[in-house]
Design a protein around this motif. Sequence first.
Motif, mmCIF file in Angstrom:
data_model
loop_
_atom_site.group_PDB
_atom_site.id
_atom_site.type_symbol
_atom_site.label_atom_id
_atom_site.label_comp_id
_atom_site.label_asym_id
_atom_site.label_seq_id
_atom_site.Cartn_x
_atom_site.Cartn_y
_atom_site.Cartn_z
ATOM 1 N N UNK A 169 0.717 -1.203 -0.069
ATOM 2 C CA UNK A 169 0.085 -0.023 -0.092
ATOM 3 C C UNK A 169 0.904 1.211 -0.339
ATOM 4 N N UNK A 170 2.008 1.309 -0.837
ATOM 5 C CA UNK A 170 3.077 2.508 -0.446
ATOM 6 C C UNK A 170 3.067 2.867 -1.840
ATOM 7 N N UNK A 171 3.907 4.076 -1.632
ATOM 8 C CA UNK A 171 3.957 5.277 -3.125
ATOM 9 C C UNK A 171 4.580 3.738 -3.724
ATOM 10 N N UNK A 172 5.404 3.252 -3.068
ATOM 11 C CA UNK A 172 6.237 2.391 -5.167
ATOM 12 C C UNK A 172 4.754 1.602 -5.112
ATOM 13 N N UNK A 173 4.448 0.728 -4.948
ATOM 14 C CA UNK A 173 3.563 -0.425 -5.457
ATOM 15 C C UNK A 173 2.474 0.458 -6.111
ATOM 16 N N UNK A 174 1.822 2.055 -6.171
ATOM 17 C CA UNK A 174 0.755 2.524 -6.303
ATOM 18 C C UNK A 174 1.672 3.015 -7.819
ATOM 19 N N UNK A 175 3.236 3.063 -7.325
ATOM 20 C CA UNK A 175 3.396 3.772 -8.826
ATOM 21 C C UNK A 175 3.819 2.797 -10.170
ATOM 22 N N UNK A 176 4.116 1.839 -9.563
ATOM 23 C CA UNK A 176 4.669 0.632 -10.516
ATOM 24 C C UNK A 176 2.837 -0.536 -10.459
ATOM 25 N N UNK A 177 1.679 -0.750 -10.038
ATOM 26 C CA UNK A 177 1.211 -0.810 -10.518
ATOM 27 C C UNK A 177 0.203 -0.293 -11.614
ATOM 28 N N UNK A 178 0.005 1.662 -11.257
ATOM 29 C CA UNK A 178 -0.427 2.047 -12.623
ATOM 30 C C UNK A 178 0.572 1.681 -14.008
ATOM 31 N N UNK A 179 1.754 1.943 -13.613
ATOM 32 C CA UNK A 179 2.458 1.693 -14.791
ATOM 33 C C UNK A 179 2.220 0.634 -15.458
ATOM 34 N N UNK A 180 2.180 -0.660 -14.727
ATOM 35 C CA UNK A 180 1.804 -1.864 -15.091
ATOM 36 C C UNK A 180 0.572 -2.187 -15.702
#
Length: 357
Positions: A169-180
């Motif tokens: 649930x962190x920022x990296x998770x959100x950023x990578x999820x959006x890209x993927x």
Amino acid sequence: MRNDVVVIGAGQAGLSAAYELHRRGADFVVLDGDAGPGGAWQHRWPSLRLDRAHRIAPLPGMELPDADPAAPASEVVAAYFAEYERHFELPVRRPVAVRAVHATGEGFVLDTSVGEWTARGLVNATGTWTRPFWPAYPGRELFRGRQLHAADYRGAAEFAGQRVVVVGGGTSAVQQLIEISEVAAATTWVTRREPVWRTGPFDEDAGRAAVALVDERVRAGLPPVSVVGVTGLMETDAVLAARARGVLDRLPVFDRLTADGVAWDSPPRSVPADVVLWATGFRAALDHLAPLHLRATGGGIVMDGTRVVAEPRLHLVGYGPSASTIGANRAGRSAVRELMRELAEGSPAAPLGRTGA
């Protein structure tokens, strides 16, 4: 080899401490385990653009250069750190791995990849990047697909046409999820807790409040939580667009992995997956300090600011409340000021400057 002060790590916190030591004319060296400048930033995934990275505070004494907002943050920050080291002629030795630190009556002995180093005082700035956290869940060994940590993510292209579960649930998770999500056949986002979104500006008052929460934990000897973890997730334009596409429809974390996906027990449910991406954060990289026996009963290290209460000649920067770019600068300055005072009081006759002044 010997110096009055050794700084371990040349990321934001380590370079901030090095600048203050340089300004004071101290006898010091910075030992960095990486092959080149840039700290953890040099390892960030190439598609993380400068304008999508967390706020990057300038190092003391030198502003960040103007750069294309679409440029990879890893390249811009690494080049900035390299120029910073050159400009101030900081004595950074790399690659030097510090394997173990032992206390002596006069200070510390460091077992390193290039031999033994001794120091009267120590500033540890090793951060977290080298210790990605992999949580234990039943069935991890059964899953036939690919598992990787966010630290190993290099870009979305390799997930094209695949079904991807992103955990965290962190920022990296959100950023990578959006890209993927832009190339994958399907994405599923799972978190242990309901994400908290920040809609207002992250001003100085909010920053101080977040730091205070982390500081309270480390003073009590509890393992720190990240400063970012208590600030909430920013609602950027990319986040709003992804939410409109349904990408951020989050599920509670699954109970187990199966051979071909993840599953929940109550109510029964499963999601097929080709990849599980563990964006589950990092832990402080402090294994080399184990011989000092600093851990408290709560599992953390009892701190007073940056100073380790059990070992006043040791300061941790980039740990706990100083684990942010802004906090790291402040911590580096404070750590050096206190450490130099401690060393001067401990050995009044011993010069702390390179010239003996």
